[in-house]
Write a protein that holds these residues in place. Sequence first.
Motif, PDB file in Angstrom:
ATOM      1  N   PRO A 330     -38.489  26.812  -9.825  1.00 55.85           N
ATOM      2  CA  PRO A 330     -39.593  25.914  -9.480  1.00 55.85           C
ATOM      3  C   PRO A 330     -39.238  24.482  -9.835  1.00 55.85           C
ATOM      4  O   PRO A 330     -38.522  24.231 -10.811  1.00 55.85           O
ATOM      5  CB  PRO A 330     -40.747  26.430 -10.357  1.00 55.85           C
ATOM      6  N   VAL A 331     -39.732  23.547  -9.029  1.00 60.16           N
ATOM      7  CA  VAL A 331     -39.510  22.124  -9.313  1.00 60.16           C
ATOM      8  C   VAL A 331     -40.886  21.478  -9.490  1.00 60.16           C
ATOM      9  O   VAL A 331     -41.542  21.105  -8.519  1.00 60.16           O
ATOM     10  CB  VAL A 331     -38.720  21.438  -8.180  1.00 60.16           C
ATOM     11  N   VAL A 332     -41.348  21.412 -10.736  1.00 58.66           N
ATOM     12  CA  VAL A 332     -42.637  20.808 -11.056  1.00 58.66           C
ATOM     13  C   VAL A 332     -42.417  19.325 -11.350  1.00 58.66           C
ATOM     14  O   VAL A 332     -41.726  18.969 -12.298  1.00 58.66           O
ATOM     15  CB  VAL A 332     -43.303  21.484 -12.262  1.00 58.66           C
ATOM     16  N   ALA A 333     -43.001  18.475 -10.522  1.00 58.15           N
ATOM     17  CA  ALA A 333     -42.820  17.035 -10.701  1.00 58.15           C
ATOM     18  C   ALA A 333     -43.790  16.471 -11.736  1.00 58.15           C
ATOM     19  O   ALA A 333     -43.401  15.714 -12.620  1.00 58.15           O
ATOM     20  CB  ALA A 333     -43.017  16.324  -9.367  1.00 58.15           C
ATOM     21  N   LYS A 334     -45.070  16.843 -11.627  1.00 57.81           N
ATOM     22  CA  LYS A 334     -46.089  16.327 -12.534  1.00 57.81           C
ATOM     23  C   LYS A 334     -47.313  17.225 -12.456  1.00 57.81           C
ATOM     24  O   LYS A 334     -47.593  17.810 -11.413  1.00 57.81           O
ATOM     25  CB  LYS A 334     -46.469  14.881 -12.169  1.00 57.81           C
ATOM     26  N   GLU A 335     -48.050  17.326 -13.582  1.00 58.12           N
ATOM     27  CA  GLU A 335     -49.255  18.140 -13.639  1.00 58.12           C
ATOM     28  C   GLU A 335     -50.493  17.263 -13.811  1.00 58.12           C
ATOM     29  O   GLU A 335     -50.455  16.240 -14.500  1.00 58.12           O
ATOM     30  CB  GLU A 335     -49.173  19.140 -14.802  1.00 58.12           C
ATOM     31  N   PHE A 336     -51.578  17.679 -13.163  1.00 60.73           N
ATOM     32  CA  PHE A 336     -52.871  17.013 -13.275  1.00 60.73           C
ATOM     33  C   PHE A 336     -53.941  18.076 -13.510  1.00 60.73           C
ATOM     34  O   PHE A 336     -53.743  19.250 -13.188  1.00 60.73           O
ATOM     35  CB  PHE A 336     -53.228  16.265 -11.977  1.00 60.73           C
ATOM     36  N   GLU A 337     -55.079  17.652 -14.046  1.00 64.37           N
ATOM     37  CA  GLU A 337     -56.234  18.537 -14.109  1.00 64.37           C
ATOM     38  C   GLU A 337     -56.875  18.606 -12.720  1.00 64.37           C
ATOM     39  O   GLU A 337     -56.774  17.666 -11.919  1.00 64.37           O
ATOM     40  CB  GLU A 337     -57.257  18.023 -15.128  1.00 64.37           C
ATOM     41  N   LEU A 338     -57.546  19.719 -12.437  1.00 64.88           N
ATOM     42  CA  LEU A 338     -58.189  19.874 -11.132  1.00 64.88           C
ATOM     43  C   LEU A 338     -59.198  18.756 -10.878  1.00 64.88           C
ATOM     44  O   LEU A 338     -59.322  18.265  -9.746  1.00 64.88           O
ATOM     45  CB  LEU A 338     -58.880  21.241 -11.049  1.00 64.88           C
ATOM     46  N   SER A 339     -59.896  18.330 -11.917  1.00 60.60           N
ATOM     47  CA  SER A 339     -60.876  17.250 -11.760  1.00 60.60           C
ATOM     48  C   SER A 339     -60.222  15.919 -11.391  1.00 60.60           C
ATOM     49  O   SER A 339     -60.901  14.998 -10.921  1.00 60.60           O
ATOM     50  CB  SER A 339     -61.690  17.086 -13.049  1.00 60.60           C
ATOM     51  N   ASP A 340     -58.921  15.812 -11.596  1.00 59.12           N
ATOM     52  CA  ASP A 340     -58.177  14.603 -11.242  1.00 59.12           C
ATOM     53  C   ASP A 340     -57.458  14.756  -9.901  1.00 59.12           C
ATOM     54  O   ASP A 340     -56.387  14.176  -9.685  1.00 59.12           O
ATOM     55  CB  ASP A 340     -57.149  14.279 -12.333  1.00 59.12           C
TER      56      ASP A 340
END
Length: 364
Positions: A330-340
């Motif tokens: 997997p290549v995860v670039a960045k994580e955010f919350e669903l509300s964001d």
Amino acid sequence: MTTIPDKMKGVYLTGFGGFEKLAYHTDIPVPTPKKGEVLIKIGAAAVNNTDINTRIGWYSKNVESGTNKGGSTGFKDVNQDGSWLGQALEFPRIQGADGAGTIVAVGDGVDQKRVGQRVMVRSVQARPSTKKGIECITFGSECDGSFAEYATALDSETFAINSDLSDQELATFPCSYGTANNLVWRVGVKANDTVFITGASGGVGSALVQLAKVRGAKVIGVVDPGQEDRVLGYGADEVLHRGDDFVEKLGEMSVDVVLDMVAGESWPQLLKLLKKGGKYGVCGAIGGPIVKFDVRDAYLKDLSLFGTTYQSTESFEELIKYIEDGKIKPVVAKEFELSDIVAAQKAFLSKKYIGKIVLNVAHE
């Protein structure tokens, strides 16, 4: 035993348009699985071009520009054909073509042993074919998807996976990698092919690089400046820059296969790169769907052209095996919350990130 609440957090798409059409709620009714369905507690979801395209109505034939031109504000002249199927979309809709989680309940006719399985949902789902040919729908478009704490899906479209990867990592696979593997599968990429991949730093592009390498191909990827090392790091043998003169750099008739999700102004070069008997496969047009096409490039070189949206069961099962065997990462670039979600989509549209933008859902 898992306690299932009556209400959940999620994001409604309220109509075609800009970011204002994304409405975060904390009181959405949790769906009940119908006959032949499962209820999934979503751990994580990911952002895809199809989520943006559906929101802005890009699939409407009235739209002729690339995704990014309407990504923030939408388009003015979107007809009711602004969906994958070219039919009226029902609002409000919970989007989200990508997601991973755990089955917490099943409907009638589904084996109770499925409860507790970690799963991914096939993004483009088969329906009985008609006289017009292959029929399918997209998770999060013609039905509610993964931008919520819970989602229902057909038992037959929900695939168990045995993996130590997190839900955030697994959420990167269904849409992009499912699309990519089906394209590689359908085009017939094989060992020792030289494969030219546009948009190689994006979600589908990074998937295509890895999946072509799994089959033993030589890969040339197109990237933005500054993305070279990352793309080379997940398998590309060579990189060119977006905006380069590809024919000048590589020479005419220098590649066996082109895998494209960009189209746009550079498109005429792609057919010139192909050797006689070469293959062109396309699964997107983020650079613009209207291109200049000299038909002579196709027939005088005996080219084969492939378009794909539908994901075969066989190619999706192969993808799961690749994940379980650790052959693709997997290549995860960045994580955010669903509300964001608005910030997440802005990051996605910036095209500054290599890999997938992921939304954390479970701990919201």
